[in-house]
Design a protein around this motif. Structure first.
Motif, PDB file in Angstrom:
ATOM      1  N   MET A 126     -19.395 -14.733  28.775  1.00 48.63           N
ATOM      2  CA  MET A 126     -19.112 -14.815  27.342  1.00 48.63           C
ATOM      3  C   MET A 126     -19.158 -16.278  26.900  1.00 48.63           C
ATOM      4  O   MET A 126     -18.726 -17.176  27.624  1.00 48.63           O
ATOM      5  CB  MET A 126     -17.719 -14.238  27.056  1.00 48.63           C
ATOM      6  CG  MET A 126     -17.823 -12.910  26.292  1.00 48.63           C
ATOM      7  SD  MET A 126     -16.290 -12.400  25.579  1.00 48.63           S
ATOM      8  CE  MET A 126     -15.373 -11.829  27.001  1.00 48.63           C
ATOM      9  N   SER A 127     -19.654 -16.508  25.707  1.00 48.26           N
ATOM     10  CA  SER A 127     -19.733 -17.881  25.211  1.00 48.26           C
ATOM     11  C   SER A 127     -18.353 -18.345  24.761  1.00 48.26           C
ATOM     12  O   SER A 127     -17.433 -17.546  24.606  1.00 48.26           O
ATOM     13  CB  SER A 127     -20.701 -17.942  24.033  1.00 48.26           C
ATOM     14  OG  SER A 127     -20.201 -17.132  22.984  1.00 48.26           O
ATOM     15  N   ASP A 128     -18.241 -19.646  24.522  1.00 52.45           N
ATOM     16  CA  ASP A 128     -16.945 -20.149  24.067  1.00 52.45           C
ATOM     17  C   ASP A 128     -16.726 -19.765  22.604  1.00 52.45           C
ATOM     18  O   ASP A 128     -17.619 -19.246  21.926  1.00 52.45           O
ATOM     19  CB  ASP A 128     -16.846 -21.662  24.289  1.00 52.45           C
ATOM     20  CG  ASP A 128     -17.832 -22.450  23.468  1.00 52.45           C
ATOM     21  OD1 ASP A 128     -18.847 -22.907  24.025  1.00 52.45           O
ATOM     22  OD2 ASP A 128     -17.584 -22.602  22.252  1.00 52.45           O
ATOM     23  N   VAL A 129     -15.518 -19.989  22.139  1.00 49.78           N
ATOM     24  CA  VAL A 129     -15.112 -19.523  20.815  1.00 49.78           C
ATOM     25  C   VAL A 129     -15.369 -20.637  19.807  1.00 49.78           C
ATOM     26  O   VAL A 129     -14.636 -21.638  19.775  1.00 49.78           O
ATOM     27  CB  VAL A 129     -13.623 -19.125  20.822  1.00 49.78           C
ATOM     28  CG1 VAL A 129     -13.205 -18.641  19.435  1.00 49.78           C
ATOM     29  CG2 VAL A 129     -13.373 -18.046  21.874  1.00 49.78           C
ATOM     30  N   GLY A 130     -16.418 -20.471  19.004  1.00 48.60           N
ATOM     31  CA  GLY A 130     -16.794 -21.514  18.053  1.00 48.60           C
ATOM     32  C   GLY A 130     -15.650 -21.870  17.123  1.00 48.60           C
ATOM     33  O   GLY A 130     -14.936 -21.013  16.629  1.00 48.60           O
ATOM     34  N   GLY A 131     -15.472 -23.166  16.922  1.00 43.20           N
ATOM     35  CA  GLY A 131     -14.427 -23.608  16.005  1.00 43.20           C
ATOM     36  C   GLY A 131     -13.028 -23.559  16.579  1.00 43.20           C
ATOM     37  O   GLY A 131     -12.058 -23.846  15.879  1.00 43.20           O
ATOM     38  N   PHE A 132     -12.918 -23.220  17.841  1.00 44.47           N
ATOM     39  CA  PHE A 132     -11.592 -23.176  18.472  1.00 44.47           C
ATOM     40  C   PHE A 132     -11.352 -24.451  19.259  1.00 44.47           C
ATOM     41  O   PHE A 132     -12.178 -24.849  20.088  1.00 44.47           O
ATOM     42  CB  PHE A 132     -11.470 -21.963  19.409  1.00 44.47           C
ATOM     43  CG  PHE A 132     -10.196 -21.968  20.223  1.00 44.47           C
ATOM     44  CD1 PHE A 132      -8.963 -21.761  19.611  1.00 44.47           C
ATOM     45  CD2 PHE A 132     -10.224 -22.197  21.592  1.00 44.47           C
ATOM     46  CE1 PHE A 132      -7.784 -21.779  20.357  1.00 44.47           C
ATOM     47  CE2 PHE A 132      -9.056 -22.210  22.343  1.00 44.47           C
ATOM     48  CZ  PHE A 132      -7.831 -22.000  21.720  1.00 44.47           C
ATOM     49  N   TRP A 133     -10.248 -25.059  18.990  1.00 43.83           N
ATOM     50  CA  TRP A 133      -9.854 -26.293  19.681  1.00 43.83           C
ATOM     51  C   TRP A 133      -8.572 -26.031  20.462  1.00 43.83           C
ATOM     52  O   TRP A 133      -7.633 -25.444  19.930  1.00 43.83           O
ATOM     53  CB  TRP A 133      -9.578 -27.414  18.676  1.00 43.83           C
ATOM     54  CG  TRP A 133     -10.820 -27.974  18.055  1.00 43.83           C
ATOM     55  CD1 TRP A 133     -11.645 -27.360  17.167  1.00 43.83           C
ATOM     56  CD2 TRP A 133     -11.350 -29.282  18.278  1.00 43.83           C
ATOM     57  NE1 TRP A 133     -12.680 -28.173  16.816  1.00 43.83           N
ATOM     58  CE2 TRP A 133     -12.521 -29.381  17.481  1.00 43.83           C
ATOM     59  CE3 TRP A 133     -10.978 -30.378  19.053  1.00 43.83           C
ATOM     60  CZ2 TRP A 133     -13.305 -30.544  17.464  1.00 43.83           C
ATOM     61  CZ3 TRP A 133     -11.747 -31.529  19.017  1.00 43.83           C
ATOM     62  CH2 TRP A 133     -12.919 -31.597  18.229  1.00 43.83           C
ATOM     63  N   ALA A 134      -8.574 -26.493  21.709  1.00 46.57           N
ATOM     64  CA  ALA A 134      -7.358 -26.393  22.514  1.00 46.57           C
ATOM     65  C   ALA A 134      -6.541 -27.671  22.364  1.00 46.57           C
ATOM     66  O   ALA A 134      -7.073 -28.773  22.472  1.00 46.57           O
ATOM     67  CB  ALA A 134      -7.716 -26.181  23.977  1.00 46.57           C
ATOM     68  N   VAL A 135      -5.255 -27.488  22.111  1.00 46.05           N
ATOM     69  CA  VAL A 135      -4.315 -28.613  22.048  1.00 46.05           C
ATOM     70  C   VAL A 135      -3.351 -28.468  23.227  1.00 46.05           C
ATOM     71  O   VAL A 135      -2.753 -27.406  23.408  1.00 46.05           O
ATOM     72  CB  VAL A 135      -3.541 -28.612  20.718  1.00 46.05           C
ATOM     73  CG1 VAL A 135      -2.442 -29.670  20.731  1.00 46.05           C
ATOM     74  CG2 VAL A 135      -4.501 -28.832  19.557  1.00 46.05           C
ATOM     75  N   VAL A 136      -3.261 -29.518  23.992  1.00 45.47           N
ATOM     76  CA  VAL A 136      -2.430 -29.457  25.199  1.00 45.47           C
ATOM     77  C   VAL A 136      -1.354 -30.541  25.122  1.00 45.47           C
ATOM     78  O   VAL A 136      -1.627 -31.709  25.398  1.00 45.47           O
ATOM     79  CB  VAL A 136      -3.290 -29.644  26.471  1.00 45.47           C
ATOM     80  CG1 VAL A 136      -2.412 -29.637  27.723  1.00 45.47           C
ATOM     81  CG2 VAL A 136      -4.358 -28.551  26.554  1.00 45.47           C
ATOM     82  N   PRO A 137      -0.139 -30.149  24.731  1.00 46.13           N
ATOM     83  CA  PRO A 137       0.962 -31.124  24.785  1.00 46.13           C
ATOM     84  C   PRO A 137       1.348 -31.344  26.249  1.00 46.13           C
ATOM     85  O   PRO A 137       1.645 -30.390  26.968  1.00 46.13           O
ATOM     86  CB  PRO A 137       2.106 -30.445  24.023  1.00 46.13           C
ATOM     87  CG  PRO A 137       1.553 -29.151  23.485  1.00 46.13           C
ATOM     88  CD  PRO A 137       0.303 -28.844  24.232  1.00 46.13           C
ATOM     89  N   ALA A 138       1.311 -32.589  26.671  1.00 48.91           N
ATOM     90  CA  ALA A 138       1.625 -32.928  28.063  1.00 48.91           C
ATOM     91  C   ALA A 138       2.795 -33.904  28.047  1.00 48.91           C
ATOM     92  O   ALA A 138       2.619 -35.118  28.031  1.00 48.91           O
ATOM     93  CB  ALA A 138       0.402 -33.534  28.751  1.00 48.91           C
ATOM     94  N   GLY A 139       3.971 -33.334  28.004  1.00 45.66           N
ATOM     95  CA  GLY A 139       5.171 -34.179  27.940  1.00 45.66           C
ATOM     96  C   GLY A 139       6.316 -33.512  28.660  1.00 45.66           C
ATOM     97  O   GLY A 139       6.178 -32.399  29.169  1.00 45.66           O
ATOM     98  N   GLY A 140       7.424 -34.205  28.703  1.00 45.71           N
ATOM     99  CA  GLY A 140       8.623 -33.599  29.294  1.00 45.71           C
ATOM    100  C   GLY A 140       8.587 -33.645  30.799  1.00 45.71           C
ATOM    101  O   GLY A 140       7.781 -32.992  31.435  1.00 45.71           O
ATOM    102  N   ALA A 141       9.473 -34.449  31.365  1.00 44.32           N
ATOM    103  CA  ALA A 141       9.490 -34.574  32.820  1.00 44.32           C
ATOM    104  C   ALA A 141      10.219 -33.392  33.434  1.00 44.32           C
ATOM    105  O   ALA A 141       9.750 -32.769  34.368  1.00 44.32           O
ATOM    106  CB  ALA A 141      10.172 -35.875  33.221  1.00 44.32           C
ATOM    107  N   GLY A 142      11.361 -33.060  32.874  1.00 47.70           N
ATOM    108  CA  GLY A 142      12.182 -32.033  33.508  1.00 47.70           C
ATOM    109  C   GLY A 142      12.790 -32.612  34.758  1.00 47.70           C
ATOM    110  O   GLY A 142      12.307 -33.611  35.292  1.00 47.70           O
ATOM    111  N   THR A 143      13.858 -32.017  35.189  1.00 45.08           N
ATOM    112  CA  THR A 143      14.543 -32.546  36.366  1.00 45.08           C
ATOM    113  C   THR A 143      14.718 -31.467  37.426  1.00 45.08           C
ATOM    114  O   THR A 143      15.229 -31.750  38.498  1.00 45.08           O
ATOM    115  CB  THR A 143      15.934 -33.053  35.975  1.00 45.08           C
ATOM    116  OG1 THR A 143      16.630 -32.009  35.296  1.00 45.08           O
ATOM    117  CG2 THR A 143      15.835 -34.257  35.076  1.00 45.08           C
TER     118      THR A 143
END
Lengths: 359, 359
Positions: free
Chosen positions: B1-18
């Motif tokens: 299947m082709s990718d989804v036109g006009g779709f953008w992935a946003v990846v929040p990469a934060g938070g260490a956690g303990t």
């Protein structure tokens, strides 16, 4: 009090054991380790404990592989008194060779044999018992120190004691040595009373020991005396000597002849057989986790047990009752005191894998 | 299947956690780690999982301290699409900034936000759900993926779903977002049915998100759009932005307006919140001890649990049920899955000691 004239301490330093892995290894047996973190190895503590009685009259018998390490840990012991066995030939040959060497230099000497890897926290009470044992031994008895059992142990042999020996404050005639019992029999011994643990502590005139040995194992006795006469013969004679434990070779048959006396040993004693044993020996701060090493390296949250902090890393233990963590630079053990005996299985598996670097 | 036109992935990469200490640290948050030992970090696996949908239309928002590490782990993502926040300002600012940047380059774009440190083992089912969510989002809805609860978790918020949305295979109207419940309430949600975990996965047109935000937090929305228009303003504008989570800022009020749709997420999902969670995610050999790292480094005898072999040392575990051992070069953790949440207490104590080297 002055030392005991004519008394020589014999310290057999052998046997690696596998139940204190990864602290102890084949190349680093437990007697060379400062297991309790008090600054002295078990070997050093043993010799320290004997010094008030024997001064510098100490003979250590160890394996060739460990002789250099033993000498470097015991700078006060003359080099020639660290005797290197060419190969392990069990306790009779080791102790008997030391006795034969002592007999050559002092024919009336009394020798006392004390393993290099046992712990006796209260030296004063130990000294009193050994002094009495030496007095009894001068009369030609084979004397053993009998440790008061604290629980129905199945890992030790027992000595059954009889009537007092006249003329001594606490000595008793030893009726028999009994093999390591099963749990039921051990409980029966404790219930019956009169049984003590055989901790392998023998005190006897050197000549008496070799003469007794000559009754039942004449070639072994003669071989040991021959080596003492000419130490150059050690490499030739040693491999032909009988492999037998001192208990079987001498103590049991001598007891049957009424030649053995047991002096009660009213002191705490531990052979540091596993981490459960070690746990009870470490002077802790009373907290739920006993730490060997730097307590500042250990973070414990709702935890109870023993942590050996031996790698300089932070060790954190969270939410475990009865845990044993032994952290060393190349290997880590996590177990419980209850299962401490089963550490042997890990070592056996590593040996089967050929991991001599870790065993 | 082709990718989804006009779709953008946003990846929040934060938070260490303990709760994954000592694997994760302040300077080494869990998204940068290959926690399951499969050769990809959580961040890389997240971007890998999104690639069939978004191709290279990925924006990662992370802290300044981690931007270089993120860029080096994601060579396929253009440098300018790794956005470094000058300071943490919670999830609305992070996701909103990415949306504003996407909106500038593609006014009709749909963004989907997926945390960098969650695990979704079955990418195919995930893709199907996101494709449907994107379709729904094009109609102007704020879409959230609702994870089917597997147990009455108290660590997640829940979404209460209502009737199906006409014209879509599985989408449901979202009636409300509810806060992390206590155990009793969580059990009631499961018993009632219709509740799903809020896994923080939102799919929405970039413009819709910022317009919704403008209803309740106009300054925040305007600030984000201003930075997108002129990225040089980031350092000046950022510190004045409101700190608020996307759930509170937009999702909850939008649900009250009937603007939110939930697409059921019928796939396994885990936020790897602690070692108990990690334990369930590691592909094991079916043995009683799950190993992350080289299983050849682990000796287990009558043991059950999780071992992270992360220092190259031998790790031996004997006679423990439910044990977690995490072995790293400078710190060791021993706990149980049951108490995995309490690892936080160790980290708190280390912080209190000032041991920033270990936290």
């Amino acid at each position: 009090m002055s030392d005991v004239g004519g008394f020589w301490a014999v310290v057999p330093a052998g046997g690696a054991g596998t139940r204190l892995w990864p602290l102890s290894r084949a190349g680093r047996p437990k007697f060379l380790l400062d297991l309790t973190g008090e600054g002295r190895t078990l070997l050093q503590a043993t010799v320290d404990r004997l010094a008030p009685l024997a001064a510098d009259r100490v003979v250590v018998v160890t394996g060739t592989a460990h002789a250099d390490a033993v000498r470097s840990q015991l700078p006060q012991v003359p080099r020639q008194r660290v005797v290197a066995e060419p190969s392990p030939r069990d306790s009779m040959a080791a102790i008997g060779l030391a006795a034969a060497l002592v007999e050559r230099s002092d024919p009336d000497a009394v020798v006392g044999s004390f393993a290099a890897d046992h712990v006796v926290p209260d030296a004063g009470v130990f000294h009193d018992a050994v002094r009495e044992a030496v007095d009894v031994a001068r009369d030609g008895h084979l004397v053993t120190l009998g440790v008061e059992p604290t629980h129905p142990a199945t890992g030790f042999g027992y000595i059954r004691a009889g009537d007092p020996v006249e003329g001594f404050p606490t000595a008793l005639h030893a009726l028999e040595f009994v093999e390591k019992p099963d749990a039921e029999r051990a409980a029966a011994y404790l219930a019956a009373g009169g049984y003590r643990w055989n901790a392998g502590m023998f005190v006897v005139r050197a000549g008496t020991l070799l003469d007794l040995l000559a009754q039942w194992h004449p070639e072994l006795s003669a071989g040991l005396r021959a080596v003492a006469e000419d130490p150059d013969r050690l490499p030739d004679v040693w491999p032909g000597l009988e492999r037998i434990a001192i208990d079987h070779a001498v103590a049991e048959p001598a007891a049957a002849q009424g030649r053995v006396v047991v002096v009660p040993a009213p002191f705490a004693w531990d052979d540091v057989g596993d981490f459960a044993g070690l746990s009870g020996l470490v002077p802790g701060d009373g907290g739920p986790v006993t730490v060997v090493g730097d307590a500042a390296d250990v973070s414990a949250v709702d935890a109870e047990g023993l942590v050996v902090a031996g790698s300089g890393r932070r060790v954190a233990v969270v939410g475990l009752e009865d845990v044993v963590v032994v952290d060393t630079p190349d290997a880590l053990l996590v177990t419980t005191r209850e299962r401490a005996q089963d550490v042997k299985a890990v070592v056996d598996a590593l040996k089967a894998e050929g991991r001599t670097d870790l065993t």
